[in-house]
Scaffold this motif. Structure first.
Motif, PDB file in Angstrom:
ATOM      1  N   ALA A  76       1.825  -1.121   8.545  1.00 44.02           N
ATOM      2  CA  ALA A  76       1.998  -0.874   7.110  1.00 44.02           C
ATOM      3  C   ALA A  76       0.988   0.132   6.564  1.00 44.02           C
ATOM      4  O   ALA A  76       1.285   0.861   5.621  1.00 44.02           O
ATOM      5  CB  ALA A  76       1.900  -2.185   6.343  1.00 44.02           C
ATOM      6  N   ASN A  77      -0.187   0.209   7.167  1.00 39.82           N
ATOM      7  CA  ASN A  77      -1.227   1.101   6.640  1.00 39.82           C
ATOM      8  C   ASN A  77      -1.124   2.533   7.165  1.00 39.82           C
ATOM      9  O   ASN A  77      -1.957   3.375   6.840  1.00 39.82           O
ATOM     10  CB  ASN A  77      -2.615   0.540   6.926  1.00 39.82           C
ATOM     11  N   ALA A  78      -0.114   2.845   7.944  1.00 38.83           N
ATOM     12  CA  ALA A  78       0.003   4.195   8.520  1.00 38.83           C
ATOM     13  C   ALA A  78       0.020   5.268   7.442  1.00 38.83           C
ATOM     14  O   ALA A  78      -0.654   6.293   7.567  1.00 38.83           O
ATOM     15  CB  ALA A  78       1.247   4.290   9.387  1.00 38.83           C
ATOM     16  N   MET A  83      -1.701   9.917   4.692  1.00 36.88           N
ATOM     17  CA  MET A  83      -1.538  10.621   3.421  1.00 36.88           C
ATOM     18  C   MET A  83      -2.325  10.046   2.269  1.00 36.88           C
ATOM     19  O   MET A  83      -2.221  10.528   1.154  1.00 36.88           O
ATOM     20  CB  MET A  83      -0.056  10.617   3.002  1.00 36.88           C
ATOM     21  N   GLY A  84      -3.034   8.961   2.497  1.00 36.20           N
ATOM     22  CA  GLY A  84      -3.803   8.352   1.432  1.00 36.20           C
ATOM     23  C   GLY A  84      -3.002   7.447   0.519  1.00 36.20           C
ATOM     24  O   GLY A  84      -3.504   6.982  -0.501  1.00 36.20           O
ATOM     25  N   LYS A  85      -1.727   7.195   0.865  1.00 32.90           N
ATOM     26  CA  LYS A  85      -0.904   6.278   0.080  1.00 32.90           C
ATOM     27  C   LYS A  85       0.186   5.691   0.973  1.00 32.90           C
ATOM     28  O   LYS A  85       0.528   6.247   2.022  1.00 32.90           O
ATOM     29  CB  LYS A  85      -0.279   6.961  -1.134  1.00 32.90           C
ATOM     30  N   TYR A  86       0.760   4.577   0.535  1.00 34.33           N
ATOM     31  CA  TYR A  86       1.810   3.913   1.308  1.00 34.33           C
ATOM     32  C   TYR A  86       2.990   4.848   1.526  1.00 34.33           C
ATOM     33  O   TYR A  86       3.398   5.580   0.628  1.00 34.33           O
ATOM     34  CB  TYR A  86       2.276   2.641   0.576  1.00 34.33           C
ATOM     35  N   GLN A  87       3.526   4.835   2.724  1.00 36.42           N
ATOM     36  CA  GLN A  87       4.732   5.596   3.065  1.00 36.42           C
ATOM     37  C   GLN A  87       5.741   4.634   3.673  1.00 36.42           C
ATOM     38  O   GLN A  87       5.428   3.920   4.625  1.00 36.42           O
ATOM     39  CB  GLN A  87       4.414   6.705   4.071  1.00 36.42           C
ATOM     40  N   HIS A  88       6.944   4.614   3.140  1.00 29.32           N
ATOM     41  CA  HIS A  88       7.994   3.726   3.648  1.00 29.32           C
ATOM     42  C   HIS A  88       8.718   4.378   4.827  1.00 29.32           C
ATOM     43  O   HIS A  88       8.463   5.536   5.179  1.00 29.32           O
ATOM     44  CB  HIS A  88       8.963   3.337   2.532  1.00 29.32           C
TER      45      HIS A  88
END
Length: 164
Positions: A76-78, A83-88
């Motif tokens: 989940a933290n990838a 990128m410094g923010k969550y990516q789905h």
């Protein structure tokens, strides 16, 4: 106009049937996918330990060139690391230029390892990772089988995979 000899007619029919059989065989061969699952969160650290999506892209492209169909699973933290923010799933799939159905970001608080191992089992696929999955070997004994875990690394200008 003279009629064609029977041999010529039979030869034409046989050639036509061979062409049709070849086309059908080629279609079936293309449908048979050689799946491989990437431990995306592991692979993204292969260049000097720094998380980079370019590393995952390079590994995906190499596997595709070798005839594999890659699926990628991320922690989940990838997105935060990259990128410094969550990516789905969809955002990472677009970056990797893969269908969203072949990219998974596990939910926050969920380890990616069992999702990677289950996907590999379900698809009969090897896993590209430098992880040994020792904590999961009792539940997923296939991790001990030669060739099930494909290790690799990034060299300055190329990906090196220890493919079977």
């Amino acid at each position: 106009m003279t009629p064609l000899p029977v041999e010529a007619i039979i030869t034409s029919i046989v050639i036509g049937l061979c062409v049709v059989a070849g086309v059908l065989a080629a279609r079936l061969f293309r449908r048979k996918k050689r799946w491989v699952i990437l431990d995306g969160s592991n692979v993204m650290h292969w260049r000097e330990g720094k998380p980079e999506i370019q590393t995952v892209i390079a590994v995906v492209r190499l596997l595709e060139k070798r005839g594999y169909t890659p699926g990628v699973v991320f922690d989940a933290n990838a997105g935060y690391l990259l990128m410094g923010k969550y990516q789905h799933d969809g955002a990472l799939a677009r970056m990797l230029r893969l269908p969203e159905s072949r990219v998974m970001v596990v939910p926050k608080g969920t380890p990616a390892d069992p999702a990677i191992l289950r996907a590999a089992r379900d698809y009969g696929a090897p896993i590209v990772t430098n992880d040994r999955f020792k904590d999961w070997a009792a539940e997923f004994p296939e991790v001990k089988n030669k060739g099930h875990l494909i290790t690799g690394r990034m060299e300055p200008k190329r990906v090196v995979l220890d493919l079977p």
